[in-house]
Design an enzyme around this catalytic site. Structure first.
Site, short mmCIF file in Angstrom:
data_model
loop_
_atom_site.label_atom_id
_atom_site.label_comp_id
_atom_site.label_asym_id
_atom_site.label_seq_id
_atom_site.Cartn_x
_atom_site.Cartn_y
_atom_site.Cartn_z
N ASP A 182 -6.70 -3.26 -7.32
CA ASP A 182 -7.30 -3.84 -6.13
C ASP A 182 -7.54 -5.32 -6.41
O ASP A 182 -7.69 -5.72 -7.56
CB ASP A 182 -8.62 -3.15 -5.76
CG ASP A 182 -9.10 -3.60 -4.37
OD1 ASP A 182 -8.63 -3.03 -3.38
OD2 ASP A 182 -9.88 -4.56 -4.29
N TYR A 190 -14.78 -12.12 0.33
CA TYR A 190 -15.56 -10.94 -0.11
C TYR A 190 -16.81 -11.36 -0.88
O TYR A 190 -17.88 -10.79 -0.72
CB TYR A 190 -14.69 -10.02 -0.97
CG TYR A 190 -13.72 -9.21 -0.14
CD1 TYR A 190 -14.16 -8.13 0.62
CD2 TYR A 190 -12.38 -9.54 -0.09
CE1 TYR A 190 -13.29 -7.41 1.41
CE2 TYR A 190 -11.49 -8.81 0.69
CZ TYR A 190 -11.95 -7.75 1.44
OH TYR A 190 -11.10 -7.04 2.23
N ARG A 224 -6.82 11.36 -6.90
CA ARG A 224 -8.03 10.54 -6.75
C ARG A 224 -9.26 11.36 -6.35
O ARG A 224 -10.36 10.79 -6.20
CB ARG A 224 -7.78 9.47 -5.67
CG ARG A 224 -7.08 8.19 -6.12
CD ARG A 224 -7.98 7.24 -6.92
NE ARG A 224 -9.35 7.21 -6.43
CZ ARG A 224 -9.75 6.54 -5.36
NH1 ARG A 224 -8.92 5.81 -4.68
NH2 ARG A 224 -11.00 6.58 -4.97
N ARG A 273 -3.40 6.26 0.26
CA ARG A 273 -3.90 7.44 0.95
C ARG A 273 -2.91 8.16 1.84
O ARG A 273 -3.17 9.28 2.25
CB ARG A 273 -5.15 7.06 1.75
CG ARG A 273 -6.35 6.83 0.86
CD ARG A 273 -7.50 6.20 1.61
NE ARG A 273 -7.21 4.80 1.90
CZ ARG A 273 -8.05 3.99 2.55
NH1 ARG A 273 -9.19 4.45 3.00
NH2 ARG A 273 -7.73 2.74 2.76
N ARG A 300 0.80 -1.22 0.00
CA ARG A 300 0.00 0.00 0.00
C ARG A 300 0.84 1.28 0.00
O ARG A 300 0.40 2.30 0.53
CB ARG A 300 -0.96 0.03 1.20
CG ARG A 300 -2.03 -1.03 1.14
CD ARG A 300 -3.10 -0.62 0.15
NE ARG A 300 -4.12 -1.65 0.06
CZ ARG A 300 -5.33 -1.55 0.59
NH1 ARG A 300 -5.70 -0.46 1.20
NH2 ARG A 300 -6.20 -2.52 0.47
O1 CP3 Z 1 -4.51 2.45 0.09
C1 CP3 Z 1 -5.40 3.08 -0.50
O2 CP3 Z 1 -6.17 3.88 0.02
C2 CP3 Z 1 -5.46 2.96 -2.00
C3 CP3 Z 1 -6.81 2.83 -2.56
C4 CP3 Z 1 -7.55 1.57 -2.24
C5 CP3 Z 1 -7.14 0.24 -2.61
N1 CP3 Z 1 -8.12 -0.61 -2.26
C6 CP3 Z 1 -5.92 -0.09 -3.35
C7 CP3 Z 1 -5.30 -1.41 -3.15
C8 CP3 Z 1 -8.78 1.47 -1.61
C9 CP3 Z 1 -9.61 2.58 -1.01
C10 CP3 Z 1 -9.14 0.09 -1.62
C11 CP3 Z 1 -10.41 -0.48 -1.13
C12 CP3 Z 1 -10.22 -1.74 -0.43
N2 CP3 Z 1 -10.13 -2.98 -1.03
C13 CP3 Z 1 -9.99 -1.91 0.93
C14 CP3 Z 1 -9.87 -0.79 1.91
C15 CP3 Z 1 -11.11 -0.36 2.59
C16 CP3 Z 1 -10.84 0.97 3.27
O3 CP3 Z 1 -11.42 1.95 2.84
O4 CP3 Z 1 -10.02 1.01 4.17
C17 CP3 Z 1 -9.79 -3.29 1.16
C18 CP3 Z 1 -9.53 -3.94 2.48
C19 CP3 Z 1 -9.89 -3.93 -0.10
C20 CP3 Z 1 -9.67 -5.36 -0.41
C21 CP3 Z 1 -8.22 -5.57 -0.60
N3 CP3 Z 1 -7.47 -4.94 -1.57
C22 CP3 Z 1 -7.38 -6.50 0.08
C23 CP3 Z 1 -7.79 -7.41 1.20
C24 CP3 Z 1 -6.10 -6.36 -0.49
C25 CP3 Z 1 -4.90 -7.16 -0.16
C26 CP3 Z 1 -3.91 -6.38 0.63
C27 CP3 Z 1 -4.33 -6.02 2.01
O5 CP3 Z 1 -4.33 -4.82 2.31
O6 CP3 Z 1 -4.60 -6.93 2.81
C28 CP3 Z 1 -6.19 -5.37 -1.50
C29 CP3 Z 1 -5.08 -4.99 -2.36
C30 CP3 Z 1 -4.92 -3.55 -2.71
N4 CP3 Z 1 -5.86 -2.59 -2.74
C31 CP3 Z 1 -3.70 -3.01 -3.13
C32 CP3 Z 1 -3.93 -1.67 -3.41
C33 CP3 Z 1 -2.98 -0.63 -3.94
C34 CP3 Z 1 -2.49 -3.93 -3.21
C35 CP3 Z 1 -1.23 -3.52 -3.60
C36 CP3 Z 1 -0.44 -2.85 -2.52
O7 CP3 Z 1 -0.14 -3.48 -1.49
O8 CP3 Z 1 -0.10 -1.69 -2.74
#
Ligand code: CP3
Length: 368
Positions: A95, A170, A59, A50, A46
């Site tokens: 994502d 999910y 964004r 943000r 990540r």
């Molecule tokens: O970090 C950010 O804010 C970037 C934008 C964003 C991402 N996903 C990018 C992402 C946002 C707002 C999301 C939504 C989302 N999807 C969430 C967050 C909810 C919130 O608002 O807090 C979640 C938990 C998901 C589902 C998800 N996406 C999982 C479980 C994972 C695996 C990694 C983890 O955090 O456990 C992702 C991967 C993901 N989403 C990446 C990015 C850029 C992976 C690449 C990285 O690590 O940079």
């Protein structure tokens, strides 16, 4: 160059990447392969997100899924932390639900909540509706990776996907879940349907990673963020076969594969058996303990607690030292957090951690 746009195997991109000093010879890829490195490589899950003001700006008026489908935005957002922090690798901005949406599942990413699925997947008919995917279902990912590989030069790009269990959670729950109750109920109550669902998600994930590999990523990471909710016995029975389909299925690609989860202390050995070169470790397990569980033929990645970045600098510095020391017990170490960067993190602290990891781990060049 024309060959690169029509090539579907990634061979041309890989040949170019493996030149001395190129991404396939970078400290990050070398550490994944357990080869000597000039310094311990570092990147952050990540890192594009943000915590960065430049990310929040770009964004401001674009929905999350839409931003993942715009190669210009994906490229810019992916590059932001590389420019700012001088990390050793970029990770594609996307994502885990992007390929599932491309496979026909109606879902959205709701700000502050995460992925929300319109009609949760709970029957054999629901599973049947998840279509196989290929390049033409995710052309924006293919395009973004190709643009990034050019822009990044010698810095490797990590591709990624969600693992079958985390994706299934999910889809079955319909959104984020603390206890994964419906997912586990399906798993225990209808193992045949569970394996049909996880098997289908494994195929989607494998195809999605192949698109990224063909477009030129230097490594891939499989995120099984919620696998830690399972006992080792259940993980081995219900999840490991499907994650193995993905990771072992990519053996022929010749690039490092990273297998990551959270709360996986009891699963590290099993996760190492799925076919990865590197196992991600969260902050609960010291890296020397982790490497004993995983075995001497795999590198480790981790494992600073993301909350530690909110501590005073001397505390952070001591923890970085400890993790580098413990990481020396492993045959290869990629420094990272134990889970993703929290949105409230001060980006300047991340930049300082990168510099500190490089400074503390610098090894004199061979023969010098
Ligand atoms: O970090 C950010 O804010 C970037 C934008 C964003 C991402 N996903 C990018 C992402 C946002 C707002 C999301 C939504 C989302 N999807 C969430 C967050 C909810 C919130 O608002 O807090 C979640 C938990 C998901 C589902 C998800 N996406 C999982 C479980 C994972 C695996 C990694 C983890 O955090 O456990 C992702 C991967 C993901 N989403 C990446 C990015 C850029 C992976 C690449 C990285 O690590 O940079």
């Amino acid at each position: 160059m024309a060959a690169m746009t029509t090539d579907t195997t990634g061979a041309a991109a890989r040949d170019d990447a493996s030149r001395p000093g190129g991404p396939a010879d970078s400290p990050f890829v070398r550490a994944c392969r357990r080869q000597p490195v000039p310094h311990t490589p570092v990147w952050f899950m990540r890192q594009a997100g943000r915590s960065l003001p430049e990310y929040r700006e770009i964004r401001a008026n674009v929905a999350m899924l839409e931003s993942c489908r715009r190669p210009d935005l994906v490229t810019e957002i992916t590059l932001q932390p590389v420019r700012r922090h001088k990390v050793d690798a970029a990770i594609l901005f996307s994502d885990i639900v992007v390929p599932v949406a491309a496979a026909g599942v109606d879902l959205d990413i709701v700000p502050g909540t995460g992925p929300v699925v319109a009609e949760p997947v709970r029957t054999a008919a629901d599973v049947q509706r998840i279509r196989p995917i290929g390049r033409d279902d995710v052309p924006y990912v293919d395009e973004a990776v190709r643009m990034l590989v050019k822009e990044l030069g010698d810095t490797p790009l990590i591709g990624f996907a969600g693992a079958p269990f985390t994706l299934a959670s999910y889809l079955v729950e319909g959104g984020p879940s603390r206890n994964h109750v419906k997912t586990k109920a399906l798993m225990y109550g209808d193992p045949e349907l569970w394996h049909a669902l996880a098997g289908r998600l494994a195929e989607v994930t494998l195809a999605f990673l192949r698109v990224q590999i063909a477009a030129g990523v230097s490594a891939v990471q499989l995120f099984d963020s919620w696998a830690g909710a399972l006992s080792e016995a259940d993980y081995r029975r219900f999840v490991l076969p499907h994650s193995t389909t993905v990771l072992s299925g990519l053996a022929d690609a010749g690039i490092p594969r990273i297998h990551f989860g959270v709360g996986t202390a009891e699963l590290l050995g099993a996760m190492g058996e799925a076919g990865a070169d590197v196992v991600g470790v969260d902050w609960r397990t010291p890296l020397d303990v982790a490497t004993r569980r995983i075995g001497p033929d795999k590198a480790v990645q981790g494992n600073l607690d993301p909350c530690l970045l909110f501590a005073p600098w001397p505390v952070i510095e001591a923890e970085v030292r400890r993790i580098l020391d413990e990481g020396r017990a492993a045959p290869g170490h990629v420094f990272n957090l134990g889970h993703g960067v929290l949105p409230e993190t001060d980006p300047e602290v991340l930049t300082r951690v990168v510099a500190l990891v490089h400074e503390l781990s610098a090894r004199p060049a061979e023969g010098a």
